[in-house]
Design a protein around this motif. Structure first.
Motif, PDB file in Angstrom:
ATOM      1  N   GLY A  29       5.774   1.182  -6.557  1.00  9.17           N
ATOM      2  CA  GLY A  29       6.984   1.217  -5.946  1.00  9.17           C
ATOM      3  C   GLY A  29       7.468   2.612  -5.628  1.00  9.17           C
ATOM      4  N   ASN A  30       6.495   3.530  -5.671  1.00  4.78           N
ATOM      5  CA  ASN A  30       6.824   4.899  -5.686  1.00  4.78           C
ATOM      6  C   ASN A  30       6.226   5.445  -4.328  1.00  4.78           C
ATOM      7  N   TYR A  31       6.845   5.035  -3.400  1.00  2.00           N
ATOM      8  CA  TYR A  31       6.081   5.054  -1.908  1.00  2.00           C
ATOM      9  C   TYR A  31       6.011   6.737  -1.513  1.00  2.00           C
ATOM     10  N   LYS A  32       5.009   6.868  -1.078  1.00  2.00           N
ATOM     11  CA  LYS A  32       4.750   8.434  -0.691  1.00  2.00           C
ATOM     12  C   LYS A  32       3.985   8.006   0.851  1.00  2.00           C
ATOM     13  N   PRO A  33       4.405   8.722   1.905  1.00  2.00           N
ATOM     14  CA  PRO A  33       3.970   8.628   3.238  1.00  2.00           C
ATOM     15  C   PRO A  33       2.604   9.033   3.169  1.00  2.00           C
ATOM     16  N   TYR A  34       1.836   8.605   4.106  1.00  2.00           N
ATOM     17  CA  TYR A  34       0.270   8.960   3.923  1.00  2.00           C
ATOM     18  C   TYR A  34       0.336  10.319   4.690  1.00  2.00           C
TER      19      TYR A  34
END
Length: 270
Positions: A29-34
């Motif tokens: 749940g700690n989204y980081k864009p690719y």
């Protein structure tokens, strides 16, 4: 400040590391864009756009066109989540699709190593379905390589059951969207301004009727004085009113405070 990811001379091991980090962010749940704005040099206007629903968070947009579309997505009531620069991690599947379509799979710059396909925006709809949005300049649409990449993207989305939307800059570079950017900072109010907003709007609508030919900035100041807040706070309240649709103006005119409500066609719908 974090360093950008290496995108030239990438090894298979480093690619695997990048993909694992991306998937870890998804699962926790700690989204980081690719892809992030610091990862590439770009001819376009890159930027980080504040998330109006999550103070302190921001979206990485790789072009001004993406920024315009992101603002539009913010206001779509059918969308409950937006992830930018979203990697399609199933490389084997994307490579098999490319082979079947007789399309060269995307690779890292100056390398023969296949790169993960990234979607500009990956949206979750309230229905539970997913929408992939690709944003492109209209002038690029005649390039065969661009057409190949879009075909590959759409084919993958169709196979996954994702809705797919191609958006051209000619559709989103409008004055209406520029105005949305101008009022974005008012999308979310703090507790103090949230409490006084109804009273402020009542005063502001009164001044709209009373002073239609005065500069909008004068009305903002009058509403500030009536509610004992600063001009900056009153300005933020005005931005909020436009963002949520309580105030509207002519979508073909730039919403600038030096112009009058009469000239801008400002109306109150509350």
């Amino acid at each position: 400040m974090s360093m950008g990811k290496k995108r030239i001379g990438v090894t298979e091991a480093l690619r695997t590391q990048h993909l694992q980090e991306f998937e870890r962010g998804l699962s926790t749940g700690n989204y980081k864009p690719y892809i992030r704005t610091q990862d590439f040099s770009s001819k376009g206007i890159r930027g980080r756009i504040a998330d109006p629903n999550s103070p302190g968070s921001s979206y990485h947009c790789m072009s001004l066109n993406e920024t315009f579309k992101l603002i539009d997505l913010f206001r779509n009531p059918e969308i409950c989540d937006i992830k930018e620069q979203y990697a399609y991690v199933n490389l084997e599947k994307s490579k098999s699709f490319a082979k079947a379509l007789q399309i060269r799979h995307p690779r890292y710059k100056w390398s023969r190593l296949d790169a993960a396909i990234t979607f500009d925006f990956f949206c979750t709809l309230r229905s539970g379905r997913h929408l992939v949005v690709s944003v492109k300049p209209e002038r690029d649409m005649e390039e065969p390589r661009v057409q190949e990449k879009l075909l590959l993207e759409k084919s993958i989305c169709d196979s996954e059951g994702y809705e797919y939307l191609l958006v051209l800059d000619s559709e989103i570079k409008t004055e209406q969207n520029r105005n949305l950017i101008r009022v974005l900072k008012g999308a979310k109010l703090n507790n103090k301004l949230e409490k006084i907003y109804p009273k402020w709007l009542s005063h502001f609508s009164h001044y709209l009727v009373l002073l239609p030919h005065e500069p909008l900035s004068d009305l903002i100041q009058n509403a500030a004085t009536s509610n004992d807040v600063s001009y900056q706070e009153s300005f933020r309240l005005m931005q909020h009113a436009f963002w949520i649709g309580h105030l509207e103006s002519d979508p073909e005119l730039p919403l600038l405070p030096e112009h009058s409500p009469y000239l801008l066609g400002v109306e109150c719908h509350v």
